[in-house]
Enzyme design. Structure first.
Site, PDB file in Angstrom:
ATOM      1  N   PRO A   7       0.659  -1.343   0.019  1.00  7.69           N
ATOM      2  CA  PRO A   7       0.225   0.076  -0.078  1.00  7.69           C
ATOM      3  C   PRO A   7       0.775   1.222   0.114  1.00  7.69           C
ATOM      4  CG  PRO A   7      -0.799  -1.403   1.558  1.00  7.69           C
ATOM      5  CD  PRO A   7       0.226  -2.148   0.813  1.00  7.69           C
ATOM      6  N   ASN A   8       0.294   2.129  -1.078  1.00 13.38           N
ATOM      7  CA  ASN A   8       0.796   3.495  -0.752  1.00 13.38           C
ATOM      8  C   ASN A   8       2.099   3.771  -1.721  1.00 13.38           C
ATOM      9  OD1 ASN A   8      -1.234   4.998   0.444  1.00 13.38           O
ATOM     10  ND2 ASN A   8      -0.505   3.853   2.274  1.00 13.38           N
ATOM     11  N   ARG A  64       5.561  11.929  -3.124  1.00  4.79           N
ATOM     12  CA  ARG A  64       5.312  12.386  -1.944  1.00  4.79           C
ATOM     13  C   ARG A  64       6.584  12.168  -0.639  1.00  4.79           C
ATOM     14  NH1 ARG A  64       1.853  14.360  -4.397  1.00  4.79           N
ATOM     15  NH2 ARG A  64      -0.462  14.161  -4.048  1.00  4.79           N
ATOM     16  N   TYR A 108      11.235   8.731   1.406  1.00  5.63           N
ATOM     17  CA  TYR A 108      11.613   7.762   0.495  1.00  5.63           C
ATOM     18  C   TYR A 108      12.003   7.942  -0.752  1.00  5.63           C
ATOM     19  CZ  TYR A 108       7.937   5.795   3.566  1.00  5.63           C
ATOM     20  OH  TYR A 108       7.351   5.311   4.729  1.00  5.63           O
ATOM     21  N   ASN A 118       8.284  -5.501  -0.802  1.00  4.69           N
ATOM     22  CA  ASN A 118       8.272  -4.648   0.139  1.00  4.69           C
ATOM     23  C   ASN A 118       6.853  -4.327   0.479  1.00  4.69           C
ATOM     24  OD1 ASN A 118       7.863  -2.219   1.633  1.00  4.69           O
ATOM     25  ND2 ASN A 118       9.144  -0.904   0.335  1.00  4.69           N
ATOM     26  N   ALA A 124       2.937  -0.947   4.772  1.00  2.00           N
ATOM     27  CA  ALA A 124       2.511  -1.240   6.109  1.00  2.00           C
ATOM     28  C   ALA A 124       2.006  -2.567   6.452  1.00  2.00           C
ATOM     29  CB  ALA A 124       1.270  -0.182   6.051  1.00  2.00           C
ATOM     30  N   HIS A 180       3.884  -4.706   9.027  1.00  2.00           N
ATOM     31  CA  HIS A 180       3.689  -4.690  10.530  1.00  2.00           C
ATOM     32  C   HIS A 180       2.227  -5.387  10.806  1.00  2.00           C
ATOM     33  CE1 HIS A 180       6.856  -2.177   9.494  1.00  2.00           C
ATOM     34  NE2 HIS A 180       6.230  -1.266   9.013  1.00  2.00           N
ATOM     35  N   ASP A 201       1.638 -15.768   5.942  1.00  2.00           N
ATOM     36  CA  ASP A 201       0.936 -17.152   5.618  1.00  2.00           C
ATOM     37  C   ASP A 201       1.219 -17.573   4.218  1.00  2.00           C
ATOM     38  OD1 ASP A 201       0.465 -17.650   8.128  1.00  2.00           O
ATOM     39  OD2 ASP A 201      -1.835 -17.405   7.869  1.00  2.00           O
ATOM     40  N   GLU A 254      12.937  -9.427   1.889  1.00  2.00           N
ATOM     41  CA  GLU A 254      12.175  -8.057   2.175  1.00  2.00           C
ATOM     42  C   GLU A 254      13.015  -6.981   2.188  1.00  2.00           C
ATOM     43  OE1 GLU A 254      10.927  -9.094   6.271  1.00  2.00           O
ATOM     44  OE2 GLU A 254      10.250  -6.874   6.633  1.00  2.00           O
ATOM     45  N   HIS A 260      12.669  -2.607   2.582  1.00  2.00           N
ATOM     46  CA  HIS A 260      12.418  -1.658   3.139  1.00  2.00           C
ATOM     47  C   HIS A 260      13.043  -0.094   2.682  1.00  2.00           C
ATOM     48  CE1 HIS A 260       9.188  -3.525   5.419  1.00  2.00           C
ATOM     49  NE2 HIS A 260      10.050  -4.335   5.688  1.00  2.00           N
ATOM     50  N   ILE A 261      12.570   0.666   2.222  1.00  2.00           N
ATOM     51  CA  ILE A 261      13.311   1.922   1.524  1.00  2.00           C
ATOM     52  C   ILE A 261      14.107   2.566   2.687  1.00  2.00           C
ATOM     53  CG2 ILE A 261      13.128   3.938   0.312  1.00  2.00           C
ATOM     54  CD1 ILE A 261      10.689   2.640  -1.044  1.00  2.00           C
ATOM     55  N   SER A 262      13.153   2.754   3.900  1.00  2.00           N
ATOM     56  CA  SER A 262      13.540   3.693   4.949  1.00  2.00           C
ATOM     57  C   SER A 262      14.311   2.482   5.844  1.00  2.00           C
ATOM     58  CB  SER A 262      12.416   4.304   5.605  1.00  2.00           C
ATOM     59  OG  SER A 262      11.324   3.667   6.166  1.00  2.00           O
ATOM     60  N   ARG A 299      12.677   4.195  13.228  1.00  2.00           N
ATOM     61  CA  ARG A 299      11.433   5.107  12.877  1.00  2.00           C
ATOM     62  C   ARG A 299      10.432   4.740  14.310  1.00  2.00           C
ATOM     63  NH1 ARG A 299       9.280   4.812   7.094  1.00  2.00           N
ATOM     64  NH2 ARG A 299       7.798   6.731   8.043  1.00  2.00           N
ATOM     65  N   ARG A 329       6.831   0.254  13.711  1.00  2.00           N
ATOM     66  CA  ARG A 329       7.672  -0.195  12.359  1.00  2.00           C
ATOM     67  C   ARG A 329       8.604  -1.314  12.616  1.00  2.00           C
ATOM     68  NH1 ARG A 329       5.565   3.221   8.536  1.00  2.00           N
ATOM     69  NH2 ARG A 329       5.133   5.317   9.531  1.00  2.00           N
TER      70      ARG A 329
HETATM   71  O1  CA2 Z   1      10.681   1.951   3.984  1.00  2.00           O
HETATM   72  C1  CA2 Z   1       9.698   1.193   3.502  1.00  2.00           C
HETATM   73  O2  CA2 Z   1       9.892   0.860   2.471  1.00  2.00           O
HETATM   74  C2  CA2 Z   1       8.137   0.732   4.246  1.00  2.00           C
HETATM   75  O3  CA2 Z   1       7.940  -0.411   3.800  1.00  2.00           O
HETATM   76  C3  CA2 Z   1       7.465   1.888   3.669  1.00  2.00           C
HETATM   77  C4  CA2 Z   1       5.909   1.821   4.220  1.00  2.00           C
HETATM   78  C5  CA2 Z   1       5.842   1.772   5.888  1.00  2.00           C
HETATM   79  O4  CA2 Z   1       4.649   1.775   6.124  1.00  2.00           O
HETATM   80  C6  CA2 Z   1       6.744   0.825   6.230  1.00  2.00           C
HETATM   81  O5  CA2 Z   1       7.049   0.916   7.628  1.00  2.00           O
HETATM   82  C7  CA2 Z   1       8.436   1.197   5.732  1.00  2.00           C
HETATM   83  C8  CA2 Z   1       5.160   3.151   3.661  1.00  2.00           C
HETATM   84  C9  CA2 Z   1       5.068   3.033   2.068  1.00  2.00           C
HETATM   85  C10 CA2 Z   1       4.262   4.284   1.791  1.00  2.00           C
HETATM   86  O6  CA2 Z   1       4.988   4.774   0.467  1.00  2.00           O
HETATM   87  C11 CA2 Z   1       4.919   5.947   0.314  1.00  2.00           C
HETATM   88  C12 CA2 Z   1       5.819   6.368  -0.648  1.00  2.00           C
HETATM   89  C13 CA2 Z   1       6.075   7.829  -1.021  1.00  2.00           C
HETATM   90  C14 CA2 Z   1       5.026   8.643  -0.496  1.00  2.00           C
HETATM   91  C15 CA2 Z   1       4.198   8.189   0.602  1.00  2.00           C
HETATM   92  C16 CA2 Z   1       4.020   7.022   0.983  1.00  2.00           C
END
Ligand code: CA2
Length: 145
Positions: free
Chosen positions: A11-12, A19, A24, A75, A78, A81, A88, A99, A101-103, A108, A112
Site C-alpha cells: 500500500p501507498n 510524496r 522515500y 516491500n 504497512a 507490520h 502465511d 524483504e 524497506h526503503i527507509s 522510526r 515499524r
Molecule cells: O520503508 C519502507 O519501504 C516501508 O515499507 C514503507 C511503508 C511503511 O509503512 C513501512 O513502515 C516502511 C510506507 C509506504 C508508503 O509509501 C509512500 C511512498 C511515497 C510517499 C508516500 C508513501
C-alpha cells in the site's frame, strides 16, 4: 526458461517519488522497475514489478508466484507490520524471499520495528533507499546462480 523474479509492493508505494521525498526519495516505482530489470538482464533473470493497495491482491500475487516465480522480492509497506495473511502466503512459497524497506524502519516509530514478513524472509534490507531493491536483485542472482 529464464527464471522470473516477482517484485511485490504494498500500500501507498504507488506514490513513491511523488510524496515524502525526505523519507522515500525522489525515484518512482517505474525507476525501480527499470533498475531491477537491468540487473535481471545482466544476471539472466526476468523481473515483474507489481504494486497494490489491497492486501488480498498481494496474497493472490504470492500464490501466482508459486507457479511462475523462482524468487520474490517484497516491500509489503504497512502490511509488514500487520499482515499474518501475507506471512502465511509467503510460507507457501518455496523459493528465496527478500524483504525490502526503503527507509531504516528501526530508527522510526516503534510500531515499524516488528515485521511479520521477517519470520519468512531469507534476507532483509532496510535503509538503503530504493537502492535496496537493486541490492536485493543482486543477492537474488547470487542465491539462484
Ligand atoms: O520503508 C519502507 O519501504 C516501508 O515499507 C514503507 C511503508 C511503511 O509503512 C513501512 O513502515 C516502511 C510506507 C509506504 C508508503 O509509501 C509512500 C511512498 C511515497 C510517499 C508516500 C508513501
Amino acid at each position: 526458461m529464464t527464471p522470473m523474479i516477482h517484485i511485490l509492493n504494498g500500500p501507498n508505494l504507488n506514490l513513491l517519488g511523488r510524496r515524502q521525498p525526505e523519507i522515500y526519495g525522489r525515484e518512482t516505482l517505474d525507476d525501480v522497475a527499470a533498475a531491477c530489470a537491468a540487473i535481471g538482464a545482466e544476471a539472466g533473470l526476468e523481473t515483474r514489478l507489481l504494486q497494490s493497495n489491497w492486501e488480498g491482491q498481494i496474497v493472490d500475487w504470492i500464490h501466482e508466484a508459486r507457479e511462475s516465480a523462482a524468487g520474490i522480492i517484497i516491500n509489503p509497506a504497512a502490511l509488514t507490520h500487520t499482515s499474518v495473511a501475507v506471512l502465511d502466503a509467503l510460507n507457501t512459497f518455496e523459493g528465496p524471499v527478500i524483504e525490502v524497506h526503503i527507509s531504516q524502519v528501526h530508527k522510526r516509530e516503534a510500531f515499524r520495528h516488528h515485521s511479520y514478513v521477517s519470520h519468512r524472509a531469507d534476507a532483509v534490507m532496510a535503509g538503503f533507499g530504493v537502492h535496496g531493491y537493486v541490492l536485493a536483485m543482486r543477492h537474488m542472482a547470487h542465491l539462484l546462480g
